[in-house]
Design a protein around this motif. Structure first.
Motif, PDB file in Angstrom:
ATOM      1  N   PRO A  44      22.605 -20.800  55.586  1.00  0.00           N
ATOM      2  CA  PRO A  44      22.031 -20.823  54.244  1.00  0.00           C
ATOM      3  C   PRO A  44      21.948 -19.427  53.662  1.00  0.00           C
ATOM      4  O   PRO A  44      21.849 -18.438  54.377  1.00  0.00           O
ATOM      5  CB  PRO A  44      20.637 -21.396  54.483  1.00  0.00           C
ATOM      6  CG  PRO A  44      20.312 -20.993  55.874  1.00  0.00           C
ATOM      7  CD  PRO A  44      21.616 -20.997  56.635  1.00  0.00           C
ATOM      8  N   GLU A  48      17.574 -20.061  50.316  1.00  0.00           N
ATOM      9  CA  GLU A  48      17.455 -21.438  50.778  1.00  0.00           C
ATOM     10  C   GLU A  48      16.435 -21.605  51.887  1.00  0.00           C
ATOM     11  O   GLU A  48      16.041 -22.711  52.198  1.00  0.00           O
ATOM     12  CB  GLU A  48      18.809 -21.943  51.261  1.00  0.00           C
ATOM     13  CG  GLU A  48      19.845 -22.136  50.173  1.00  0.00           C
ATOM     14  CD  GLU A  48      21.111 -22.709  50.758  1.00  0.00           C
ATOM     15  OE1 GLU A  48      21.187 -23.936  50.964  1.00  0.00           O
ATOM     16  OE2 GLU A  48      22.023 -21.920  51.041  1.00  0.00           O
ATOM     17  N   TRP A  49      16.043 -20.522  52.533  1.00  0.00           N
ATOM     18  CA  TRP A  49      15.097 -20.623  53.641  1.00  0.00           C
ATOM     19  C   TRP A  49      13.682 -20.824  53.108  1.00  0.00           C
ATOM     20  O   TRP A  49      13.229 -20.127  52.212  1.00  0.00           O
ATOM     21  CB  TRP A  49      15.115 -19.350  54.483  1.00  0.00           C
ATOM     22  CG  TRP A  49      16.367 -19.116  55.256  1.00  0.00           C
ATOM     23  CD1 TRP A  49      17.391 -18.274  54.931  1.00  0.00           C
ATOM     24  CD2 TRP A  49      16.731 -19.701  56.509  1.00  0.00           C
ATOM     25  NE1 TRP A  49      18.357 -18.307  55.898  1.00  0.00           N
ATOM     26  CE2 TRP A  49      17.983 -19.176  56.877  1.00  0.00           C
ATOM     27  CE3 TRP A  49      16.117 -20.631  57.342  1.00  0.00           C
ATOM     28  CZ2 TRP A  49      18.630 -19.537  58.046  1.00  0.00           C
ATOM     29  CZ3 TRP A  49      16.759 -21.000  58.513  1.00  0.00           C
ATOM     30  CH2 TRP A  49      17.996 -20.449  58.858  1.00  0.00           C
ATOM     31  N   THR A  50      12.975 -21.740  53.710  1.00  0.00           N
ATOM     32  CA  THR A  50      11.540 -21.908  53.451  1.00  0.00           C
ATOM     33  C   THR A  50      10.835 -21.934  54.799  1.00  0.00           C
ATOM     34  O   THR A  50      11.165 -22.751  55.658  1.00  0.00           O
ATOM     35  CB  THR A  50      11.245 -23.216  52.693  1.00  0.00           C
ATOM     36  OG1 THR A  50      11.960 -23.212  51.447  1.00  0.00           O
ATOM     37  CG2 THR A  50       9.757 -23.340  52.402  1.00  0.00           C
ATOM     38  N   ARG A  86      10.074 -29.720  47.026  1.00  0.00           N
ATOM     39  CA  ARG A  86      10.951 -28.681  47.581  1.00  0.00           C
ATOM     40  C   ARG A  86      11.600 -29.171  48.866  1.00  0.00           C
ATOM     41  O   ARG A  86      12.782 -28.938  49.111  1.00  0.00           O
ATOM     42  CB  ARG A  86      10.156 -27.402  47.856  1.00  0.00           C
ATOM     43  CG  ARG A  86      11.036 -26.290  48.421  1.00  0.00           C
ATOM     44  CD  ARG A  86      10.260 -25.060  48.871  1.00  0.00           C
ATOM     45  NE  ARG A  86       9.521 -24.442  47.781  1.00  0.00           N
ATOM     46  CZ  ARG A  86       8.892 -23.276  47.907  1.00  0.00           C
ATOM     47  NH1 ARG A  86       8.917 -22.631  49.069  1.00  0.00           N
ATOM     48  NH2 ARG A  86       8.229 -22.767  46.893  1.00  0.00           N
ATOM     49  N   GLY A  91      17.867 -27.827  51.756  1.00  0.00           N
ATOM     50  CA  GLY A  91      17.823 -26.448  52.211  1.00  0.00           C
ATOM     51  C   GLY A  91      17.427 -26.384  53.670  1.00  0.00           C
ATOM     52  O   GLY A  91      17.415 -27.393  54.383  1.00  0.00           O
ATOM     53  N   ARG A  92      17.099 -25.196  54.111  1.00  0.00           N
ATOM     54  CA  ARG A  92      16.773 -24.963  55.514  1.00  0.00           C
ATOM     55  C   ARG A  92      15.295 -24.598  55.631  1.00  0.00           C
ATOM     56  O   ARG A  92      14.809 -23.709  54.933  1.00  0.00           O
ATOM     57  CB  ARG A  92      17.638 -23.836  56.091  1.00  0.00           C
ATOM     58  CG  ARG A  92      19.144 -24.108  56.030  1.00  0.00           C
ATOM     59  CD  ARG A  92      19.507 -25.319  56.868  1.00  0.00           C
ATOM     60  NE  ARG A  92      20.953 -25.474  56.990  1.00  0.00           N
ATOM     61  CZ  ARG A  92      21.669 -26.257  56.198  1.00  0.00           C
ATOM     62  NH1 ARG A  92      21.091 -26.923  55.236  1.00  0.00           N
ATOM     63  NH2 ARG A  92      22.978 -26.366  56.376  1.00  0.00           N
TER      64      ARG A  92
END
Length: 455
Positions: A44, A48-50, A86, A91-92
């Motif tokens: 990602p 994109e990282w959470t 979210r 995403g990742r």
């Protein structure tokens, strides 16, 4: 010659058959690419990282901060504040979660499961789809195998995410008592995503401290001995080399043969001139003393040195509550973190503070009265469970003051609880639910106005 032969052969193939063969090759290539991607997810982009955490004592929150910094991700979110939209957007995601008590969720993760269930049910019924099909995640579960619910909350979260359609890109990693080898494995896995497979996590700075003073606070008590310990840096350079901490932070000690590090709430601020702790000397039912508490309370000589790490404990910081009215609730050595908050609030100009503190015996165990006499703007209610005249508990005192409690909250007060989970912590929470209502208590927690450090 070979090229000319190949060209002539192609010209001899009918166009329709050639197109069909090309289509088969493209389909085969797409199938191979899909199969490869299932085992090798796309890396990602940073946005994109959470990173999400559920933390009771601050360890999971600190690991989340490290992980987010490594990946170039935004600051991590408490699990309770993760927007489900979210998560559904894909995403990742990195989930770093601890298990509290007897297999329970930490405070900032307790409401996520019910919220996820309700949201998924509504999404499925309205759209007939798998709600989290676009989300990929990894999960680090922290726990202690001395308790029956080892990593239970991490396991519950893992199952709930997969039931909602989210897909793990690796199996959940369980970490027992902050085992360093397991944590290094986690960070090495993250390093593989940013082309740094040999990555190792940065250790917290360790400082040698000298025991300057040790005071026995409760001689004659029927409970365990409680000591105030005051440390100064062993290489004191006039304050220039002092570590910086804030109220709510923890001091960690780890010595060979202990099996796991120990964390203690810091009862002072750097401006006090020493790192102060309140430590109860633990003794098990067979009369054997606890390794860490006995070392600190009995074996470490005055002027002896020991290494401490200062651990940020963001979930219990004052943050933007520093100038609010503060309702501080605790018992036993949980007084340590509340003392630091009182000092910090006074320094920040907080208008008023109310300390509700419980111990056993008024003659021997009045630590609050000895360490922090009441001053202007500070109200101290001390209750004692073994007082012959009027035995009482902290939660009972709060119940009696229900009207005042509601008034303080209406005026914007923040509530901090520090001490034992069983009895005091659980009892106080039940009173807060009854007096304030579940909805308001949830709002306070989500706004950071209700924080607990219970153990």
């Amino acid at each position: 010659m070979a090229f000319e032969y190949f060209s002539a052969a192609l010209e001899a193939v009918p166009p329709l058959r050639l197109a069909a063969a090309g289509g088969v090759l493209l389909a085969w290539a797409a199938l191979c690419r899909h199969a490869w991607r299932r085992g090798h997810p796309l890396l990602p982009a940073a946005g994109e990282w959470t990173v999400v955490y559920a933390s009771q004592t601050g360890t999971a929150a600190a690991l989340a901060e490290e992980s987010a910094a490594l990946l170039g991700a935004p600051p991590p979110l408490p699990l309770d504040l993760l927007p489900l939209e979210r998560l559904a957007g894909g995403g990742r995601f990195l989930f770093i979660v601890a298990t509290a008590g007897e297999g329970e969720a930490p405070d900032n993760g307790r409401r996520f499961g019910a919220r996820l269930d309700a949201w998924c049910a509504a999404t499925r019924s309205s759209a007939g789809q798998v709600p989290l099909a676009a989300a990929r995640y990894a999960l680090l579960a922290l726990g202690d195998d001395r308790y029956p619910g080892f990593c239970a909350f991490g396991e519950q979260l893992d199952l709930a995410l997969q039931a909602a359609g989210a897909r793990p890109w690796q199996a959940m990693l369980r970490v027992n008592r902050s085992d360093e080898a397991s944590l290094q494995h986690w960070f090495a896995g993250l390093g593989a995503f940013i082309a740094a497979p040999q990555l190792t996590r940065q250790a917290l700075a360790t400082t040698a401290w000298r025991l300057q003073q040790r005071d026995h606070l409760n001689p004659g008590s029927s409970g365990g001995e409680v000591y105030r310990l005051c440390f100064v840096p062993a290489a004191d350079g006039g304050g220039s080399n002092w570590p910086i901490w804030q109220s709510g932070d923890l001091a960690r000690i780890e010595l060979p043969g202990w099996g796991a590090p120990r964390d203690y709430s810091i009862a002072s601020l750097p401006t006090d001139g020493s790192l102060q702790l309140l430590v109860r000397r633990q003794v098990d039912r067979h009369g054997r003393p606890g390794l860490a508490s006995n070392f600190l309370c009995s074996e470490l000589p005055l002027n002896g040195c020991v290494d401490w790490q200062i651990r940020p404990h963001a979930p219990f910081h004052l943050a933007d509550n520093a100038q609010r009215p503060l309702l501080l609730i605790g018992n036993g050595v949980g007084l340590a973190g509340l003392l630091a908050h009182l000092k910090a609030a006074r320094a920040a100009g907080s208008a008023e503070q109310w300390l509700v503190y419980g111990e056993r015996c008024p003659q021997a165990d009045d630590h609050a009265g000895r360490l922090l006499p009441a001053g202007e703007g500070v109200r101290i209610d001390r209750v004692f469970s073994r007082c012959p005249q009027a035995p009482a508990y902290v939660q009972q005192r709060l119940r009696e003051a229900a009207g005042e409690l509601q008034d303080w909250v209406a005026r914007g007060a923040a509530i901090y609880v520090c001490g034992s989970r069983r009895g005091m912590g659980d009892g106080v929470e039940q009173v807060l639910r009854n007096v304030l209502g579940e909805a308001l208590l949830t709002q306070l927690a989500q706004a950071g106005r209700y924080r607990r450090d219970v153990f």
